[in-house]
Motif scaffolding. Structure first.
Motif, short mmCIF file in Angstrom:
data_model
loop_
_atom_site.label_atom_id
_atom_site.label_comp_id
_atom_site.label_asym_id
_atom_site.label_seq_id
_atom_site.Cartn_x
_atom_site.Cartn_y
_atom_site.Cartn_z
N UNK A 44 0.80 -1.22 0.00
CA UNK A 44 0.00 0.00 0.00
C UNK A 44 0.83 1.27 0.00
N UNK A 45 2.03 1.23 0.59
CA UNK A 45 2.84 2.45 0.72
C UNK A 45 4.23 2.30 0.10
N UNK A 46 4.95 1.24 0.46
CA UNK A 46 6.35 1.11 0.03
C UNK A 46 6.48 0.93 -1.48
N UNK A 47 5.71 0.02 -2.05
CA UNK A 47 5.82 -0.24 -3.48
C UNK A 47 5.43 0.97 -4.32
N UNK A 92 9.49 12.67 -7.43
CA UNK A 92 10.58 12.43 -6.47
C UNK A 92 10.38 13.20 -5.18
N UNK A 93 9.19 13.75 -4.97
CA UNK A 93 8.92 14.53 -3.76
C UNK A 93 7.98 13.79 -2.82
N UNK A 94 8.08 12.48 -2.79
CA UNK A 94 7.17 11.67 -1.98
C UNK A 94 7.88 11.03 -0.80
N UNK A 95 9.01 11.64 -0.38
CA UNK A 95 9.78 11.10 0.74
C UNK A 95 8.94 10.76 1.97
N UNK A 96 7.97 11.60 2.38
CA UNK A 96 7.24 11.28 3.62
C UNK A 96 6.59 9.91 3.62
N UNK A 97 6.37 9.30 2.46
CA UNK A 97 5.79 7.97 2.42
C UNK A 97 6.72 6.94 3.06
N UNK A 101 14.54 3.97 -5.57
CA UNK A 101 13.23 3.40 -5.87
C UNK A 101 13.23 1.89 -5.84
N UNK A 102 14.26 1.28 -6.40
CA UNK A 102 14.35 -0.18 -6.43
C UNK A 102 14.52 -0.73 -5.01
N UNK A 103 15.35 -0.08 -4.22
CA UNK A 103 15.56 -0.53 -2.84
C UNK A 103 14.25 -0.48 -2.04
N UNK A 140 12.65 -3.87 -0.56
CA UNK A 140 13.06 -4.18 0.81
C UNK A 140 12.40 -3.35 1.90
N UNK A 141 11.59 -2.36 1.57
CA UNK A 141 10.91 -1.57 2.60
C UNK A 141 9.65 -2.32 3.04
N UNK A 142 9.81 -3.23 4.01
CA UNK A 142 8.74 -4.14 4.43
C UNK A 142 8.50 -4.01 5.94
N UNK A 143 7.72 -3.02 6.35
CA UNK A 143 7.51 -2.76 7.79
C UNK A 143 6.84 -3.92 8.53
N UNK A 144 5.84 -4.57 7.92
CA UNK A 144 5.15 -5.65 8.61
C UNK A 144 6.06 -6.79 8.98
N UNK A 145 6.86 -7.24 8.02
CA UNK A 145 7.79 -8.34 8.28
C UNK A 145 8.80 -7.96 9.34
#
Length: 477
Positions: free
Chosen positions: A324-327, A362-367, A448-450, A454-459
């Motif tokens: 919902x957020x990371x991808x 590229x201005x979506x850092x807060x996500x 973006x690729x990282x 790999x941005x997986x908060x639930x896990x």
């Protein structure tokens, strides 16, 4: 019916969110607008300020970078403070400092004063996004945070949109110093409003959840949706404290840092150098530059709103924070990187269009900060968010000075006050800026690729609860 937050299977619907929560959210949006207007002003006064103060592009780029010298340190320290003290008063203090730091330049300060005020201002603005998101998360249940978080984040893109044309007009009519003065006055007005309207929410780590009952109508459809939602997300605010080092040193945080770094990289040189590129290379008059520089920020606001609605819908349907957020963040950064790589090969209106898309996406850092907020409980949430902002902001320290160096290395020298830029200098500026766009494109693609992978908060949150709980009775920090 009346429920409390301890009844974890019952959640308020969107239509029943309290008026107070949305008033506070609106104030946080304004807070972000003021913060990013403060950042954008330097690029708008660049040409007049360099001539008046007698400084070179490299020196001016250094002043642009100086905004972020204390950004990291103050962000991290403030994150730990916010885990124990009221975010309302932290935001109030930051707002006062922002306003006061504008007036020395209005009073006739020179290059040294500009440097020092930008350093202090940057330190006070460093925690802005993390504290705003922390405050917003304190007013909404986990399933409902995606949209208000992105609305607050959109305030950061609306700052330059509102400020650029207004400040450009002020610069033309009253001189470049009054651009700082206007921002100081606006900052003081926000502080007065926040004093009466600001408050910590019922889901903040400094408040007891039982103190905030919520009136809702709960139907069978909502119950089914709640049952489908990941239990980890329903109870995220009540997770037990984990070891801070473990919460900070993992692949999820690393991915967020690299993704955030790429976004801060763009912010740094957009706010410092984009107006000069549009005026010098593209050939737009200054008044038109004030309008065109709003395009990336307008697109950024639209992207954040769209992704916020998408994330909110997905999470209410039980999708993970990663999906919902990371991808969506990662895809947005990849699109931005590809557009930046294309800018050196475009001309005129096409280059403006590509820059607008690249900058906006590229201005979506807060996500990334919002996503990290789901890995730990409410008390440790500001620690992760603020540390992320502090470390990722190094990108904004590097990029303005690098762009100035690339331009100087290509042979560019700023013209004297009142003199037009020569065709030769335009060519040198273009060479340096195009090299910077190529570097920026690569940085965004990596970030973006990282994030997407790999941005997986639930896990990460589940692993932290399983392996790294703090001993009973230990302090959170």
């Amino acid at each position: 019916m009346v429920i409390t937050q301890t009844q974890r299977r019952v959640r308020p619907s969107f239509k029943n969110m309290t008026v107070r929560a949305w008033i506070v959210t609106a104030m946080l949006v304004l807070f972000q607008i003021v913060a990013f207007a403060d950042k954008a002003v330097l690029g708008l006064v660049a040409r007049d300020a360099m001539a008046d103060l007698g400084i070179s592009p490299v020196q001016f780029g250094f002043i642009g970078s100086a905004f972020f010298f204390l950004y990291s340190i103050v962000s991290i320290v403030t994150g730990f403070l916010a885990s124990r003290y009221s975010v309302k008063w932290i935001l109030f203090t930051m707002g006062v400092i922002w306003a006061v730091m504008q007036f020395p330049m209005l009073a006739g300060g020179g290059a040294a004063v500009l440097l020092m005020t930008r350093i202090v201002l940057g330190g006070a603005e460093g925690p802005a996004t993390a504290m705003s998101l922390t405050a917003a998360h304190g007013w909404f249940r986990p399933q409902h945070r995606a949209l208000p978080s992105n609305l607050v984040a959109a305030g950061s893109t609306l700052g330059p949109v509102i400020a650029a044309p207004a400040l450009a007009a002020v610069i033309v009519t009253a001189g470049w110093r009054w651009a700082f003065g206007i921002l100081g006055i606006v900052g003081l007005l926000w502080v007065l409003a926040w004093l009466f309207l600001g408050a910590d929410g019922p889901y903040a780590g400094t408040r007891k959840p039982e103190a905030a009952p919520v009136n809702v109508e709960h139907d069978a459809a909502e119950t089914a949706a709640e049952e489908a939602f990941d239990d980890r997300m329903v109870d995220v605010d009540n997770q037990k404290p984990v070891r801070t080092w473990a919460a900070l040193l993992n692949l999820t945080v690393l991915a967020a840092v690299i993704g955030g770094f790429s976004n801060f990289w763009v912010q740094g040189f957009l706010t410092t150098w984009l107006p000069q590129y549009l005026n010098g290379v593209v050939g737009l008059p200054m008044q038109q530059v004030g309008v065109v520089t709003t395009f990336p920020w307008l697109i950024g606001a639209g992207v954040l709103l769209l992704l916020g609605l998408l994330g909110q819908t997905m999470m209410k349907r039980g999708r993970s924070v990663h999906l919902a957020i990371s991808l969506p963040f990662g895809i947005s950064a990849i699109v931005a990187g590809a557009a930046f790589l294309a800018v050196p090969h475009a001309h005129g209106a096409l280059s403006v269009a590509l820059l607008s898309i690249a900058g906006g996406c590229s201005l979506v850092y807060p996500m990334t900060a919002s996503a990290l907020g789901y890995t730990v409980g409410a008390k440790q949430r500001p620690i992760l968010m603020a540390t992320l902002g502090g470390v990722a902001s190094v990108g904004a320290i590097i990029s303005p000075t690098l762009v100035g160096w690339l331009m100087g290395n290509a042979g560019y020298v700023a013209p004297p006050k009142g003199k037009p830029i020569s065709p030769e200098m335009v060519a040198h500026m273009a060479t340096g800026m195009h090299q910077a766009y190529t570097v920026t494109g690569i940085v965004l693609l990596v970030g973006g690729v990282m994030a997407a992978l790999f941005l997986r908060p639930g896990r990460t949150g589940r692993r932290l609860q399983r392996d790294h709980l703090r001993p009973e009775g230990a302090r959170v920090i």
